[in-house]
Design an enzyme around this catalytic site. Structure first.
Site, mmCIF file in Angstrom:
data_model
loop_
_atom_site.group_PDB
_atom_site.id
_atom_site.type_symbol
_atom_site.label_atom_id
_atom_site.label_comp_id
_atom_site.label_asym_id
_atom_site.label_seq_id
_atom_site.Cartn_x
_atom_site.Cartn_y
_atom_site.Cartn_z
ATOM 1 C CG ASN A 210 -0.213 -0.155 2.516
ATOM 2 O OD1 ASN A 210 0.576 0.704 2.892
ATOM 3 N ND2 ASN A 210 -0.465 -1.258 3.225
ATOM 4 C CG ASP A 279 -7.255 -5.337 5.901
ATOM 5 O OD1 ASP A 279 -6.793 -5.326 7.052
ATOM 6 O OD2 ASP A 279 -7.788 -4.348 5.372
ATOM 7 C CE LYS A 289 8.864 -12.572 -14.363
ATOM 8 N NZ LYS A 289 9.768 -11.911 -15.328
ATOM 9 C CG PHE A 323 -3.105 5.349 13.397
ATOM 10 C CD1 PHE A 323 -2.842 6.558 12.771
ATOM 11 C CD2 PHE A 323 -2.565 5.118 14.647
ATOM 12 C CE1 PHE A 323 -2.058 7.522 13.385
ATOM 13 C CE2 PHE A 323 -1.781 6.062 15.270
ATOM 14 C CZ PHE A 323 -1.523 7.275 14.644
ATOM 15 C CE LYS A 337 -8.822 -0.274 12.920
ATOM 16 N NZ LYS A 337 -8.004 0.237 11.772
ATOM 17 C CE LYS A 341 -10.549 -3.993 14.143
ATOM 18 N NZ LYS A 341 -10.625 -5.215 13.354
#
Length: 407
Positions: A210, A279, A289, A323, A337, A341
């Protein structure tokens, strides 16, 4: 208590007269103040005035070494707990932003490692000029903090933004942020921070990741270490140097991060999960490969372990901070959240908002607490966001300690 040391750098504008009052009030507040002047500043007020207010030598000539055993501008840069540039003219901002070192102040600031606060003062149109704005943005990216000028009647006759903030307010900000009794409150506390992205490999060549650069997590680690904490920074692959006095643990995948986190979890007092952990990961990691084929490709993914959720289930005495990078319904998802959590704090931002996304030097966040309270912050440098978050964490540390003392 040892006095905090402030190096006040005064550049040449009409607001120099306020710097005299600032020097006096900082000294009265218990700070050890040394003053450095540009030649232009001395056109307004003499060094003798600042010497009387600070009861210290005043510096203005790079080549005037008052102690032959030391290089003055290096020694002063190392001496200061805080460097305060007030007033800061447009000319001074331009020099600092572009690394120009042609007088004692600009030379000293290039050698500085302590926090630098800048209080601009100038004509309203000068303050609004694109070049000045660009220089301010650059200095923000260096981690320097700004004390915004106030609005009012200016010496040039204009009315607008550009007046140096009042000395009383500057002193209040310095006292709030700099006294050692506050800075040492994390001393003895073990803080674990995760930062950066993870990489989930498809084959030896390719991986999914990301846009996280780790800047937010590294800023938190830097500030926590400065405030006395024993910091462990568990980082995905980034292009950043580890902050001073921070133990760096480098990982690559989500599973490697999970293992590293739980290796240090039980010994931690505070856990701040700022990393952008994948995730999902490819269900199959190919040893060779993958070759290009005709047509499209379908790849199966499997869930990675939810590290924050597992931490919430297993936490005992730890303060847990997560976060949430969102693109819509920020408050809804942050509060969800927070509960799911079992976190104590969720720091949420809308990554589509200008100034709040991955990779930048600024952020715009809201800090949500379990008691339902929320603190919305304006656009700030990531170091300033780190400072605001750690203040909230310190409040929780104090509250928890008081609760234990009452038992």
């Amino acid at each position: 208590m040892e006095k905090n040391r402030i190096l006040l750098c005064v550049t040449g504008g009409i607001a120099v007269y306020k710097a005299v009052a600032l020097t006096s009030k900082l000294s009265q507040a218990g700070f050890d103040v040394k003053v450095m002047l540009t030649n232009n500043a001395m056109e307004f007020v003499t060094p003798l005035t600042f010497q009387a207010m600070s009861r210290n030598d005043v510096y203005f000539d790079t080549f005037d070494e008052k102690d032959s055993s030391k290089i003055a501008h290096i020694d002063l840069a190392d001496w200061a707990d805080l460097i305060l540039v007030a007033p800061a003219t447009a000319n001074a901002l331009g020099k600092l932003a572009n690394g120009i070192a042609d007088d004692m102040i600009s030379t000293t600031l290039l050698a500085a490692t302590s926090p630098v606060w800048i209080a601009p003062a100038m004509n309203v149109h000068m303050y609004d000029h694109p070049a000045v704005k660009k220089n301010i943005d650059t200095l923000h990216s260096f981690g320097h903090r700004f004390i915004e000028p106030s609005e009012g009647f200016l010496a040039c006759g204009y009315v607008g933004k550009g007046r140096l903030e009042e000395p009383e307010q500057i002193v209040a900000l310095v006292k709030e942020n700099l006294h050692r009794s506050t800075s040492d409150i994390l001393k003895g506390k073990k803080v674990m921070i995760t930062a950066g992205p993870t990489r989930e490999h498809v084959d030896p060549i390719r991986f999914f990741t990301n846009h996280s650069t780790g800047k937010m997590g590294y800023a938190i680690a830097k500030k926590a270490a400065e405030w006395g904490a024993e910091v462990t920074l568990i980082s995905g692959p980034v292009s950043l140097e580890a902050p001073k006095n921070v133990k760096l643990v480098q990982v690559d995948t989500a599973e490697e991060m999970r293992q590293a986190v739980f290796e240090h979890f039980k010994a931690s007092d505070v856990v701040i999960k700022s990393a952008a952990v994948a995730d999902y990961r490819p269900a199959i990691k190919h040893l060779e490969k993958l070759k290009k084929q005709d047509g499209s490709m379908v790849m199966e993914f499997e869930r990675t372990t939810d590290i924050l959720k597992q931490l919430g289930e297993e936490k005992e005495h730890q303060i847990l901070v997560g976060f949430a990078a969102e693109t819509q319904d920020l408050e809804h998802y942050a509060m969800k959240k927070l509960q799911s959590k079992n976190a104590d704090i969720i720091v949420a931002n809308n990554v589509k908002q200008t100034g709040a996304g991955f990779g930048g030097d600024t952020n715009i966040v809201s800090i949500f607490h379990r008691d339902g309270s929320k603190k919305e912050l304006p656009i700030l440098s990531k170091e300033e966001v780190a400072e605001e978050l750690l203040k909230d964490i310190i409040d929780l540390v104090i509250h928890k300690a008081q609760g234990q003392n009452e038992l």
